[in-house]
Scaffold this motif. Structure first.
Motif, PDB file in Angstrom:
ATOM      1  N   CYS A   1       0.840  -1.188   0.000  1.00  0.00           N
ATOM      2  CA  CYS A   1       0.000   0.000   0.000  1.00  0.00           C
ATOM      3  C   CYS A   1       0.885   1.251   0.000  1.00  0.00           C
ATOM      4  CB  CYS A   1      -0.919  -0.014   1.217  1.00  0.00           C
ATOM      5  SG  CYS A   1      -1.898   1.487   1.401  1.00  0.00           S
TER       6      CYS A   1
ATOM      7  N   GLU B   1       0.092   4.104   0.844  1.00  0.00           N
ATOM      8  CA  GLU B   1      -0.247   4.991   1.960  1.00  0.00           C
ATOM      9  C   GLU B   1       0.322   4.471   3.282  1.00  0.00           C
ATOM     10  OE1 GLU B   1      -1.489   7.893   1.717  1.00  0.00           O
ATOM     11  OE2 GLU B   1      -1.876   8.348   3.834  1.00  0.00           O
ATOM     12  N   CYS B   2       0.026   3.210   3.604  1.00  0.00           N
ATOM     13  CA  CYS B   2       0.427   2.704   4.925  1.00  0.00           C
ATOM     14  C   CYS B   2       1.549   1.662   4.865  1.00  0.00           C
ATOM     15  CB  CYS B   2      -0.792   2.126   5.648  1.00  0.00           C
ATOM     16  SG  CYS B   2      -1.426   0.610   4.914  1.00  0.00           S
TER      17      CYS B   2
ATOM     18  N   CYS C   1      -4.289  -0.433  -0.014  1.00  0.00           N
ATOM     19  CA  CYS C   1      -5.037  -1.512   0.608  1.00  0.00           C
ATOM     20  C   CYS C   1      -6.503  -1.079   0.718  1.00  0.00           C
ATOM     21  CB  CYS C   1      -4.456  -1.845   1.980  1.00  0.00           C
ATOM     22  SG  CYS C   1      -4.692  -0.555   3.215  1.00  0.00           S
TER      23      CYS C   1
ATOM     24  N   CYS D   1      -7.112   1.935   3.177  1.00  0.00           N
ATOM     25  CA  CYS D   1      -6.666   3.243   2.699  1.00  0.00           C
ATOM     26  C   CYS D   1      -7.480   3.703   1.491  1.00  0.00           C
ATOM     27  CB  CYS D   1      -5.190   3.214   2.358  1.00  0.00           C
ATOM     28  SG  CYS D   1      -4.148   3.014   3.805  1.00  0.00           S
TER      29      CYS D   1
HETATM   30 ZN    ZN Z   1      -3.030   1.057   3.324  1.00  0.00          ZN
END
Ligand code: ZN
Length: 115
Positions: free
Chosen positions: A85, A87-88, A106, A109
């Protein structure tokens, strides 16, 4: 992501690109304006005109999807972070990638980000 999963995903993306390319080609033939008018009556010509509006946006959508998939394929080959992901940093589940190979986030997110 291990090699076997990569291979599975690679095949999935390639199959998807192939079938989309075929779809686009078929749609393009449907909207092809050089078809002889004599072959179709007045009513069906109207039908064709209506269908063209639909098909043109479908073609644009499918073309965009092909580009996204090619990009995903490219990232799968070259980007060692592919499948994580953006983002995370968590691994994106393979099931999600197989359904939507171009996804960069994911599920969590993706739902919390405006794409
Ligand atoms: Zn994520």
């Amino acid at each position: 992501m291990n090699d076997k999963q990569k291979e599975e995903l690679r095949n999935k993306i390639k199959t998807e690109i192939k079938s989309l390319t075929k779809q686009v080609k078929e749609m393009e033939e449907t909207v092809d304006p050089v078809k002889p008018d004599a072959a179709i009556g007045r009513l069906s010509r109207l039908d064709t005109m209506l269908n063209q509006g639909i098909n043109k946006s479908s073609i644009a959508q499918s073309r965009q999807r092909i580009l996204n998939l090619e990009d995903a394929l490219n990232r799968l080959e070259k980007d060692s972070f592919f499948g994580e992901c953006e983002e995370c940093g968590e691994d994106i589940p393979l099931a999600r990638l197989l359904t939507l190979p171009e996804s960069r986030y994911c599920v969590y997110c993706a739902e919390h980000l405006e794409e």
